[in-house]
Design an enzyme around this catalytic site. Structure first.
Site, PDB file in Angstrom:
ATOM      1  N   ARG A 232      -6.952   4.775  22.730  1.00  0.00           N
ATOM      2  CA  ARG A 232      -6.352   5.314  23.942  1.00  0.00           C
ATOM      3  C   ARG A 232      -5.009   4.625  24.180  1.00  0.00           C
ATOM      4  NH1 ARG A 232      -8.726   8.949  23.100  1.00  0.00           N
ATOM      5  NH2 ARG A 232     -10.350  10.072  24.240  1.00  0.00           N
ATOM      6  N   GLU A 261       1.087  11.483  28.187  1.00  0.00           N
ATOM      7  CA  GLU A 261       1.095  12.501  27.137  1.00  0.00           C
ATOM      8  C   GLU A 261       1.356  13.874  27.756  1.00  0.00           C
ATOM      9  OE1 GLU A 261      -2.494  12.284  24.828  1.00  0.00           O
ATOM     10  OE2 GLU A 261      -2.056  10.250  24.112  1.00  0.00           O
ATOM     11  N   HIS A 280      -1.206  12.924  19.357  1.00  0.00           N
ATOM     12  CA  HIS A 280      -2.639  12.844  19.669  1.00  0.00           C
ATOM     13  C   HIS A 280      -3.416  13.866  18.837  1.00  0.00           C
ATOM     14  CE1 HIS A 280      -5.661  11.703  23.066  1.00  0.00           C
ATOM     15  NE2 HIS A 280      -6.267  11.830  21.897  1.00  0.00           N
TER      16      HIS A 280
END
Length: 317
Positions: A232, A261, A280
């Site tokens: 994370r 993000e 991601h």
């Protein structure tokens, strides 16, 4: 055993109907799809189970959601759900587990090999039509440290053995301590990182892991070591990492996750030469994989068995 199938609401802003159709094909026909707040609100009354991604959780504390008993997340990370006070305590939370190890471990070693073998130099030589016969490095005998020894970390360790790496591990539970050469606990971060050539982060985000990688830990690493974050974004204090990288400490940072993000277009990470930024994508949730996990859990639910991936809200994952 429960006598009837539960009403299921599948929520995803982009692919809800695709997931819902896959759930129906698995034999659970009472599945409805929603892609917007309004649709979710409309279908909530009578819904017992939610399969969701980016669900408008404020709806779960409304009278319309009084029938909801179980929320299955489509992803592995649930820190946003755990900290969300609008989700009633009596709604069971589950997350996807044991599905991302293959994808993420391949991502990790794609970048480790890219860096160690100096693929950019090879490409540069080809582009410049230059015969550059240099001696590249090897992963063998180097030391990799895997922080987080859940299913993803275990698969990274397994692949590390194939490359003849020395393997160190850090975990909070110590459950898989025996699979690494040296195991460290959460109060041994400096000792854990000081001898590593590669530090791989696969930890969940909790109060204990928030900004656990800070300036002190980064400077405790060897100057030529590499950092890879597939856990994370907020595991790393990003301002500290930027400063350390600009100081020339660390050979490279491979970052697939970030505190914000999408990563803002003006962020320094995009332009730093020793940073690799990806969107991601290292551990994708696939329709087939998520649906299979959910269908298996639904069968457990109907048989009143313990579900897979139950989230411990106190622990944070």
């Amino acid at each position: 055993m429960k006598l009837s199938q539960p009403n299921i609401l599948v929520y995803d802003p982009n692919h809800a109907e695709e997931y819902a159709e896959s759930v129906r094909e698995s034999g659970f026909t009472a599945a409805r799809a929603a892609t917007t707040y309004e649709e979710a609100e409309k279908f909530l009354p009578g819904t017992e189970v939610i399969l969701g991604w980016k669900f408008p959780t404020e709806l779960l504390s409304s009278p319309n959601a009084s029938s909801v008993r179980w929320f299955q997340s489509m992803g592995a990370g649930v820190n946003d759900l755990v900290t969300d006070s609008s989700i009633p305590e009596d709604i069971l939370l589950t997350r996807i587990v044991d599905q991302f190890g293959t994808y993420i471990s391949e991502y990790v070693f794609a970048y480790l090999l890219h860096i160690v073998k100096d693929v950019p130099r090879m490409r540069q030589a080809q582009t410049g039509r230059k015969w550059d016969s240099f001696l590249s490095d090897t992963l063998a005998a180097k030391t990799i440290g895997v922080a987080g020894l859940g299913s993803i970390g275990v698969e990274i360790v397994r692949k590390a053995r194939a490359f003849d790496l020395k393997v160190h591990g850090l975990s909070f539970s110590g459950k898989n301590a025996k699979i690494v050469d040296h195991h460290f606990t959460s109060n041994q971060w400096r000792d854990f990182v000081k001898d590593l050539d590669f530090l791989i982060l696969t930890l969940p985000l909790t109060n204990e892991t928030y900004h656990v990688i800070n300036r002190d830990i980064l400077y405790a690493m060897k100057p030529e070591s590499c950092l890879v974050n597939v856990g994370r974004g907020a595991l790393i204090a990003e301002n500290d990492l930027q400063a350390v990288l600009k100081d020339g400490h660390l050979k490279a940072a491979v970052l697939d996750v970030f505190e914000t993000e999408p990563l803002p277009k003006d962020h320094d990470f995009y332009s730093l030469p020793n940073v690799y930024v990806t969107s991601h994508l290292s551990g994708p949730s696939t329709v087939a994989g998520v649906t299979q996990f959910f269908a298996d859990n639904l069968k457990r639910y109907l048989n009143q068995q313990t579900l897979l991936g139950i989230v411990d809200r106190k622990r944070g994952y």
